[in-house]
Design a protein around this motif. Structure first.
Motif, PDB file in Angstrom:
ATOM      1  N   VAL A 122       0.842  -1.194   0.000  1.00  0.00           N
ATOM      2  CA  VAL A 122       0.000   0.000   0.000  1.00  0.00           C
ATOM      3  C   VAL A 122       0.879   1.247   0.000  1.00  0.00           C
ATOM      4  O   VAL A 122       1.913   1.291   0.673  1.00  0.00           O
ATOM      5  CB  VAL A 122      -0.913   0.010   1.245  1.00  0.00           C
ATOM      6  CG1 VAL A 122      -1.782   1.252   1.269  1.00  0.00           C
ATOM      7  CG2 VAL A 122      -1.777  -1.238   1.280  1.00  0.00           C
ATOM      8  N   PHE A 123       0.451   2.264  -0.756  1.00  0.00           N
ATOM      9  CA  PHE A 123       1.163   3.535  -0.862  1.00  0.00           C
ATOM     10  C   PHE A 123       0.220   4.674  -0.503  1.00  0.00           C
ATOM     11  O   PHE A 123      -0.989   4.583  -0.725  1.00  0.00           O
ATOM     12  CB  PHE A 123       1.700   3.733  -2.286  1.00  0.00           C
ATOM     13  CG  PHE A 123       2.590   2.619  -2.749  1.00  0.00           C
ATOM     14  CD1 PHE A 123       3.940   2.616  -2.432  1.00  0.00           C
ATOM     15  CD2 PHE A 123       2.079   1.556  -3.472  1.00  0.00           C
ATOM     16  CE1 PHE A 123       4.765   1.584  -2.838  1.00  0.00           C
ATOM     17  CE2 PHE A 123       2.895   0.518  -3.890  1.00  0.00           C
ATOM     18  CZ  PHE A 123       4.236   0.530  -3.565  1.00  0.00           C
ATOM     19  N   TYR A 136       1.213  -4.802   3.041  1.00  0.00           N
ATOM     20  CA  TYR A 136      -0.106  -4.967   3.654  1.00  0.00           C
ATOM     21  C   TYR A 136      -0.407  -6.426   3.931  1.00  0.00           C
ATOM     22  O   TYR A 136      -0.897  -6.773   4.992  1.00  0.00           O
ATOM     23  CB  TYR A 136      -1.173  -4.365   2.733  1.00  0.00           C
ATOM     24  CG  TYR A 136      -2.560  -4.397   3.317  1.00  0.00           C
ATOM     25  CD1 TYR A 136      -2.971  -3.413   4.206  1.00  0.00           C
ATOM     26  CD2 TYR A 136      -3.462  -5.398   2.984  1.00  0.00           C
ATOM     27  CE1 TYR A 136      -4.238  -3.431   4.752  1.00  0.00           C
ATOM     28  CE2 TYR A 136      -4.729  -5.418   3.518  1.00  0.00           C
ATOM     29  CZ  TYR A 136      -5.120  -4.440   4.401  1.00  0.00           C
ATOM     30  OH  TYR A 136      -6.374  -4.475   4.939  1.00  0.00           O
ATOM     31  N   GLN A 137      -0.109  -7.290   2.960  1.00  0.00           N
ATOM     32  CA  GLN A 137      -0.438  -8.702   3.095  1.00  0.00           C
ATOM     33  C   GLN A 137       0.471  -9.512   2.189  1.00  0.00           C
ATOM     34  O   GLN A 137       0.786  -9.084   1.084  1.00  0.00           O
ATOM     35  CB  GLN A 137      -1.900  -8.919   2.698  1.00  0.00           C
ATOM     36  CG  GLN A 137      -2.388 -10.322   2.816  1.00  0.00           C
ATOM     37  CD  GLN A 137      -3.866 -10.431   2.438  1.00  0.00           C
ATOM     38  OE1 GLN A 137      -4.528  -9.443   2.136  1.00  0.00           O
ATOM     39  NE2 GLN A 137      -4.380 -11.625   2.457  1.00  0.00           N
ATOM     40  N   THR A 138       0.894 -10.676   2.659  1.00  0.00           N
ATOM     41  CA  THR A 138       1.666 -11.597   1.815  1.00  0.00           C
ATOM     42  C   THR A 138       1.323 -13.024   2.176  1.00  0.00           C
ATOM     43  O   THR A 138       0.755 -13.292   3.234  1.00  0.00           O
ATOM     44  CB  THR A 138       3.201 -11.436   1.981  1.00  0.00           C
ATOM     45  OG1 THR A 138       3.598 -12.016   3.215  1.00  0.00           O
ATOM     46  CG2 THR A 138       3.649 -10.011   1.888  1.00  0.00           C
ATOM     47  N   SER A 139       1.713 -13.935   1.298  1.00  0.00           N
ATOM     48  CA  SER A 139       1.650 -15.356   1.621  1.00  0.00           C
ATOM     49  C   SER A 139       3.065 -15.930   1.611  1.00  0.00           C
ATOM     50  O   SER A 139       3.264 -17.126   1.421  1.00  0.00           O
ATOM     51  CB  SER A 139       0.747 -16.094   0.622  1.00  0.00           C
ATOM     52  OG  SER A 139       1.234 -15.958  -0.688  1.00  0.00           O
ATOM     53  N   SER A 191      -3.038   4.185  -3.000  1.00  0.00           N
ATOM     54  CA  SER A 191      -3.037   3.125  -4.007  1.00  0.00           C
ATOM     55  C   SER A 191      -2.379   1.889  -3.419  1.00  0.00           C
ATOM     56  O   SER A 191      -1.720   1.954  -2.381  1.00  0.00           O
ATOM     57  CB  SER A 191      -2.286   3.577  -5.263  1.00  0.00           C
ATOM     58  OG  SER A 191      -0.926   3.824  -4.979  1.00  0.00           O
ATOM     59  N   ALA A 192      -2.574   0.775  -4.088  1.00  0.00           N
ATOM     60  CA  ALA A 192      -1.956  -0.480  -3.667  1.00  0.00           C
ATOM     61  C   ALA A 192      -1.611  -1.291  -4.901  1.00  0.00           C
ATOM     62  O   ALA A 192      -2.266  -1.180  -5.938  1.00  0.00           O
ATOM     63  CB  ALA A 192      -2.896  -1.270  -2.771  1.00  0.00           C
ATOM     64  N   LEU A 193      -0.580  -2.089  -4.772  1.00  0.00           N
ATOM     65  CA  LEU A 193      -0.180  -3.007  -5.834  1.00  0.00           C
ATOM     66  C   LEU A 193      -0.356  -4.423  -5.310  1.00  0.00           C
ATOM     67  O   LEU A 193       0.212  -4.785  -4.278  1.00  0.00           O
ATOM     68  CB  LEU A 193       1.278  -2.772  -6.242  1.00  0.00           C
ATOM     69  CG  LEU A 193       1.853  -3.747  -7.272  1.00  0.00           C
ATOM     70  CD1 LEU A 193       1.089  -3.669  -8.590  1.00  0.00           C
ATOM     71  CD2 LEU A 193       3.329  -3.482  -7.487  1.00  0.00           C
TER      72      LEU A 193
END
Length: 163
Positions: free
Chosen positions: A8-9, A144-147, A116-118
């Motif tokens: 997230v940015f 923000y989130q990862t696996s 924004s988010a990628l």
């Protein structure tokens, strides 16, 4: 199996810049992206998804080809191409491959306006070289989130969230 990474940015453009950098690295075979989507939240709070692949256009092209081919069999290739392109475009419009649009919209609901988010699905990556290529984004985004596994996620956080 692919790995999900969401960053997230605080501004509406950095996610596009990072996606461009990742696509350049993909051309250099440093990373293999299955899907990438930039999610922006406007100042009015509206969420927009920018897919890397336009499935509607791809469906129309594929459908037009197959429709024309089938139309040739029935001696009406133009009608076949038109029907095929329309069917392909409609199918492409409602096809959701890779990242779930609804999941991204749900997550984006918690973002502040103007951010924004990628979201990327990564098949494989040369982690050290990819992180080196993303140095220009250090301190500009937040994971923000990862696996990813804990160690790799921590390395990514340190590389991107360091001021």
């Amino acid at each position: 199996m692919s790995t999900l990474v969401a960053i997230v940015f605080d501004d509406p453009t950095t996610a596009f810049e990072m996606r461009t950098s990742l696509l350049k690295m993909q051309k250099e075979h440093l990373i293999d992206l299955e899907d990438s989507v930039v999610v922006t939240k406007t100042e009015s709070g509206k969420t927009k998804l920018d897919q890397a692949t336009n499935l509607t256009a791809a469906g129309a092209i594929g459908g037009g080809f197959w429709g024309m081919l089938i139309g040739m069999i029935f001696l009406n290739p133009l009608l076949g191409a038109a029907v095929g392109a329309t069917a392909g475009a409609v199918t492409g419009k409602f096809t959701d491959i890779g990242l779930s649009n609804q999941m991204m919209k749900d997550i984006a609901a918690s973002f502040k306006p103007g951010s924004s988010a990628l979201f990327v699905l990564v098949r494989r990556a040369t982690v050290d070289k990819v992180l080196e290529g993303l140095k220009e984004f250090a301190g500009r985004g937040k994971v923000y989130q990862t696996s990813l596994d804990k160690d790799t996620e921590q390395t990514l956080r340190e590389a991107l969230e360091a001021a």
